[in-house]
Structure formats: structure tokens, C-alpha cells
Design a protein around this motif. Structure first.
Motif, PDB file in Angstrom:
ATOM      1  N   GLY A 265      23.043  -7.382   0.144  1.00 20.62           N
ATOM      2  CA  GLY A 265      21.719  -7.338   0.745  1.00 20.62           C
ATOM      3  C   GLY A 265      20.614  -7.753  -0.209  1.00 20.62           C
ATOM      4  O   GLY A 265      20.507  -7.232  -1.318  1.00 20.62           O
ATOM      5  N   ASP A 266      19.796  -8.719   0.230  1.00 16.42           N
ATOM      6  CA  ASP A 266      18.638  -9.152  -0.550  1.00 16.42           C
ATOM      7  C   ASP A 266      17.392  -8.401  -0.083  1.00 16.42           C
ATOM      8  O   ASP A 266      17.298  -7.991   1.065  1.00 16.42           O
ATOM      9  CB  ASP A 266      18.385 -10.653  -0.358  1.00 16.42           C
ATOM     10  CG  ASP A 266      19.506 -11.496  -0.936  1.00 16.42           C
ATOM     11  OD1 ASP A 266      20.232 -10.984  -1.805  1.00 16.42           O
ATOM     12  OD2 ASP A 266      19.657 -12.644  -0.498  1.00 16.42           O
ATOM     13  N   GLY A 267      16.416  -8.292  -0.997  1.00 15.04           N
ATOM     14  CA  GLY A 267      15.137  -7.711  -0.613  1.00 15.04           C
ATOM     15  C   GLY A 267      14.631  -6.713  -1.621  1.00 15.04           C
ATOM     16  O   GLY A 267      14.951  -6.774  -2.811  1.00 15.04           O
ATOM     17  N   GLY A 268      13.825  -5.777  -1.152  1.00 14.24           N
ATOM     18  CA  GLY A 268      13.234  -4.795  -2.042  1.00 14.24           C
ATOM     19  C   GLY A 268      12.645  -3.645  -1.255  1.00 14.24           C
ATOM     20  O   GLY A 268      12.853  -3.499  -0.046  1.00 14.24           O
ATOM     21  N   LEU A 269      11.895  -2.807  -1.964  1.00  9.00           N
ATOM     22  CA  LEU A 269      11.218  -1.689  -1.329  1.00  9.00           C
ATOM     23  C   LEU A 269      10.021  -1.278  -2.170  1.00  9.00           C
ATOM     24  O   LEU A 269       9.906  -1.652  -3.341  1.00  9.00           O
ATOM     25  CB  LEU A 269      12.170  -0.497  -1.128  1.00  9.00           C
ATOM     26  CG  LEU A 269      12.808   0.175  -2.358  1.00  9.00           C
ATOM     27  CD1 LEU A 269      11.861   1.135  -3.081  1.00  9.00           C
ATOM     28  CD2 LEU A 269      14.066   0.923  -1.951  1.00  9.00           C
ATOM     29  N   ILE A 270       9.119  -0.534  -1.541  1.00 12.88           N
ATOM     30  CA  ILE A 270       8.051   0.121  -2.272  1.00 12.88           C
ATOM     31  C   ILE A 270       8.189   1.613  -2.034  1.00 12.88           C
ATOM     32  O   ILE A 270       8.621   2.049  -0.955  1.00 12.88           O
ATOM     33  CB  ILE A 270       6.657  -0.363  -1.838  1.00 12.88           C
ATOM     34  CG1 ILE A 270       6.427  -0.134  -0.335  1.00 12.88           C
ATOM     35  CG2 ILE A 270       6.461  -1.836  -2.191  1.00 12.88           C
ATOM     36  CD1 ILE A 270       5.004  -0.392   0.122  1.00 12.88           C
ATOM     37  N   ALA A 271       7.836   2.413  -3.040  1.00 15.08           N
ATOM     38  CA  ALA A 271       7.971   3.858  -2.909  1.00 15.08           C
ATOM     39  C   ALA A 271       6.957   4.560  -3.793  1.00 15.08           C
ATOM     40  O   ALA A 271       6.563   4.053  -4.843  1.00 15.08           O
ATOM     41  CB  ALA A 271       9.393   4.293  -3.291  1.00 15.08           C
ATOM     42  N   VAL A 272       6.542   5.739  -3.362  1.00 14.81           N
ATOM     43  CA  VAL A 272       5.683   6.601  -4.160  1.00 14.81           C
ATOM     44  C   VAL A 272       6.246   8.013  -4.064  1.00 14.81           C
ATOM     45  O   VAL A 272       6.754   8.412  -3.010  1.00 14.81           O
ATOM     46  CB  VAL A 272       4.217   6.544  -3.673  1.00 14.81           C
ATOM     47  CG1 VAL A 272       4.097   6.988  -2.226  1.00 14.81           C
ATOM     48  CG2 VAL A 272       3.303   7.390  -4.551  1.00 14.81           C
ATOM     49  N   ASP A 273       6.200   8.763  -5.183  1.00 15.19           N
ATOM     50  CA  ASP A 273       6.736  10.121  -5.143  1.00 15.19           C
ATOM     51  C   ASP A 273       5.610  11.157  -5.082  1.00 15.19           C
ATOM     52  O   ASP A 273       4.419  10.810  -5.049  1.00 15.19           O
ATOM     53  CB  ASP A 273       7.688  10.383  -6.309  1.00 15.19           C
ATOM     54  CG  ASP A 273       6.996  10.385  -7.678  1.00 15.19           C
ATOM     55  OD1 ASP A 273       5.753  10.481  -7.736  1.00 15.19           O
ATOM     56  OD2 ASP A 273       7.706  10.299  -8.695  1.00 15.19           O
ATOM     57  N   ALA A 274       5.997  12.425  -5.086  1.00 18.70           N
ATOM     58  CA  ALA A 274       5.035  13.508  -4.913  1.00 18.70           C
ATOM     59  C   ALA A 274       4.104  13.669  -6.103  1.00 18.70           C
ATOM     60  O   ALA A 274       3.105  14.395  -6.020  1.00 18.70           O
ATOM     61  CB  ALA A 274       5.783  14.823  -4.659  1.00 18.70           C
ATOM     62  N   GLN A 275       4.412  12.999  -7.220  1.00 14.85           N
ATOM     63  CA  GLN A 275       3.546  13.013  -8.393  1.00 14.85           C
ATOM     64  C   GLN A 275       2.681  11.758  -8.486  1.00 14.85           C
ATOM     65  O   GLN A 275       1.925  11.582  -9.438  1.00 14.85           O
ATOM     66  CB  GLN A 275       4.380  13.149  -9.673  1.00 14.85           C
ATOM     67  CG  GLN A 275       5.012  14.524  -9.873  1.00 14.85           C
ATOM     68  CD  GLN A 275       6.151  14.787  -8.910  1.00 14.85           C
ATOM     69  OE1 GLN A 275       7.038  13.951  -8.742  1.00 14.85           O
ATOM     70  NE2 GLN A 275       6.119  15.947  -8.256  1.00 14.85           N
ATOM     71  N   GLY A 276       2.813  10.875  -7.521  1.00 12.04           N
ATOM     72  CA  GLY A 276       2.010   9.659  -7.508  1.00 12.04           C
ATOM     73  C   GLY A 276       2.593   8.501  -8.281  1.00 12.04           C
ATOM     74  O   GLY A 276       1.930   7.475  -8.462  1.00 12.04           O
ATOM     75  N   GLN A 277       3.848   8.634  -8.735  1.00  9.44           N
ATOM     76  CA  GLN A 277       4.496   7.526  -9.415  1.00  9.44           C
ATOM     77  C   GLN A 277       4.914   6.476  -8.393  1.00  9.44           C
ATOM     78  O   GLN A 277       5.306   6.811  -7.267  1.00  9.44           O
ATOM     79  CB  GLN A 277       5.727   8.012 -10.186  1.00  9.44           C
ATOM     80  CG  GLN A 277       5.401   9.016 -11.274  1.00  9.44           C
ATOM     81  CD  GLN A 277       4.451   8.449 -12.316  1.00  9.44           C
ATOM     82  OE1 GLN A 277       4.685   7.366 -12.860  1.00  9.44           O
ATOM     83  NE2 GLN A 277       3.371   9.166 -12.573  1.00  9.44           N
TER      84      GLN A 277
END
Length: 306
Positions: A265-277
């Protein structure tokens, strides 16, 4: 507590040599507009759900991305759009698939979450609900762009299904942490060029292309939907954090740079955690992306070495 917002406009084979200066500027401008819209909500104490819905609405209105106005054509020349949204505080979610004529599918997904007893609506039923709510629709001309029409002709001639344009996955999304410590994620897409048979990808599927949980993170994905469905990608990032104790960056990279690559699988993602990282991994040559935090100017990027 501070706030964080990240957005994406798709990933894939995105090379400087294939992009004009005008095209680059248009993508950066659209990403910045989305970041500005979302951070305006967050800076005034608005919720993460409000912020991601607003940011994705802006991206759906930008014809350069495969969502909303810029949605690709199906095999028979229509636009079938999918979207989803999730609140990390309550774990409530809403999703829609195979909707047509709707300017902003993400707003319908939010309405499913907040104004219905359901999580997932599709096709004519979803559109009946949208019309009951009076959500804005548009004629096919609104969604028509010469580039998307040319892509359809090329795909038909080659008798293949195309992932957006030149292997760019133009799905859009946003993830946010608000001043109250709550997370949310939203994702929207026009699907695949020349797709048939009512195909639905990962963007509308909670846990595959979109997920948010205050205990861990908020995730929005972009890539080859079939692989993201099989990998339950968005939820997998959360699981690696919750059960294996990985950091956001470690979990996101494990899923995209190892597990998805192993599947093909090609592609990516964006994510943020509960600490704002923030984590924005991708295994393709580029990903339209941007991020912003309180007290800092927004940043946008396209290529790998940025």
C-alpha cells in the motif's frame, strides 16, 4: 493546554519536475487556507470537531484536491464522494459514502454523527438525509474540471482504474487537538477515477481511513484505499500507542513505512496525539500536508525533503 492542527491533500508520486510553479502555489495556498480556517476555530476555544470540519470544508472547496469540488469521475461520468468524522472525546462518529451533488460531504458526515442515531449512511438514503437537513448541493457543472475529465478519458482508454492523477491520492483530511484537550479527525474523498460497482474506499470507514480517541491520537489517511481497509490503518496507529506503548511517531511510522509497505500500500497519514505532537509519515514521493500550533506560523509542504 495548547492547540494543534494538521491537514493533508493527498499523497503519491508528486515530483517537482511534474509540477508547475502555479500548481505548487495553488496547493500551498489551499493548505494554508484550511490551516487558517481550522486554527481560527481552535484559537477562539472552538472544539476539535469544529476545527476539522471547517478545515476539510475548505479543502473540499478547492478544485485541486480529489474531494468535493475537485472529485474525480466514476466510470459512467458521475461523482461519488465519501467522508467521515470522529470525536475523540466521545468516540462518536459519522460517515457517508456514494453521495452525489453534495458540495461538502464532511458536513453530512458530521450531521450523521450529531443528528442521527446512525454512524454510516450511503447512496440515495444519505442524500435523502442531506436534503432533509438542507445541506448545499450543486449541479454536475460545479464538480467538473478539465483535468478530472481528461483523467477519466485516459483511464477509460487504458481500461484501468486510476488513483486520482499520476498516482496522486487526492483525499483530504484534518486532525486537531483543541484547547480543552480533545481530539478529532475528518477525511473526505472523491474516490478513484473510473471506479465502478459502487466501490467504497477507506476514507468513509471508521478505523481504516479515519479515527480519533482522546486516549491516544487522531488520524486521517490518504492512500490506496483497499490496502488501508485491509490494514485498518487509522485504528492500528491508535492500538500501537495504547497496547504496545509506542509514541505517536513510532506508531505512525510502523504502520506506514513498514506494515503498509509490506502489504503493497502506497500513501501516508497525518496524526496528532493528546500532547499535541504531530506525525506526517508517507511512503510515496510526496504528500500535500500542513500543520500549525498556537503561537507559530503555519507550515505547508509537498515533497519528501521538506
Amino acid at each position: 493546554m495548547s492547540y494543534t492542527l494538521a491537514v493533508h491533500g493527498g499523497a503519491g508520486t508528486i515530483r517537482r519536475t511534474q509540477m508547475t510553479t502555479e500548481q505548487e502555489a495553488a496547493h500551498h495556498d489551499a493548505l494554508r487556507l484550511a490551516l487558517n480556517a481550522g486554527t481560527a476555530v481552535l484559537s477562539e476555544g472552538g472544539t476539535a470537531v469544529d476545527a476539522v470540519a471547517r478545515a476539510v470544508t475548505v479543502l473540499e472547496n478547492a478544485p485541486c484536491f480529489n474531494a468535493g469540488r475537485g472529485a474525480v469521475f466514476t466510470h459512467d461520468g458521475r461523482h461519488e464522494m465519501d467522508a467521515s468524522i470522529m470525536c475523540g472525546r466521545t468516540l462518536e462518529a459519522g460517515a457517508v459514502a456514494l453521495v452525489e451533488h453534495l458540495k461538502n460531504p464532511v458536513l453530512l458526515a458530521r450531521a450523521v454523527m450529531e443528528q442521527s442515531p446512525y454512524v454510516f449512511l450511503s447512496g440515495p438514503g444519505a442524500m435523502a438525509f442531506a436534503r432533509e437537513l438542507g445541506l448545499p448541493e450543486a449541479s454536475p457543472d460545479y464538480f467538473f474540471t478539465p483535468l478530472r475529465h481528461e483523467q477519466l478519458q485516459q483511464a477509460r482508454a487504458a481500461k484501468k482504474i486510476q488513483l486520482d492523477h499520476s498516482d496522486k491520492f487526492g483525499t483530504v483530511g484534518a486532525v486537531a487537538l483543541d484547547l480543552h484537550g480533545n481530539l478529532a479527525a475528518a477525511t473526505s474523498t472523491g474516490g478513484l477515477t473510473n471506479k465502478q460497482f459502487g466501490r467504497i474506499g477507506d476514507s468513509a470507514v471508521i478505523g481504516a481511513g479515519n479515527y480519533a480517541n482522546n486516549r491516544t491520537c487522531a488520524v486521517s489517511c490518504t492512500g490506496f484505499g483497499e490496502y488501508y481497509l485491509r490494514g485498518v490503518v487509522a485504528y492500528d496507529v491508535s492500538c500501537l500507542m495504547e497496547y504496545a506503548g509506542l509514541s505517536l511517531q513510532q506508531a505512525a511510522e510502523r504502520v506506514i513505512l513498514e506494515k503498509q509497505l509490506a502489504l503493497g500500500g502506497d500513501g501516508g497519514l497525518i496524526a496528532v496525539d493528546a500532547q499535541g505532537q504531530v506525525a506526517l509519515p508517507f511512503n510515496s514521493e510526496g504528500m500535500y500536508r500542513g500543520w500549525a500550533r498556537a503561537g507559530a506560523p503555519p507550515v505547508t509542504a509537498i515533497y519528501e525533503a521538506e
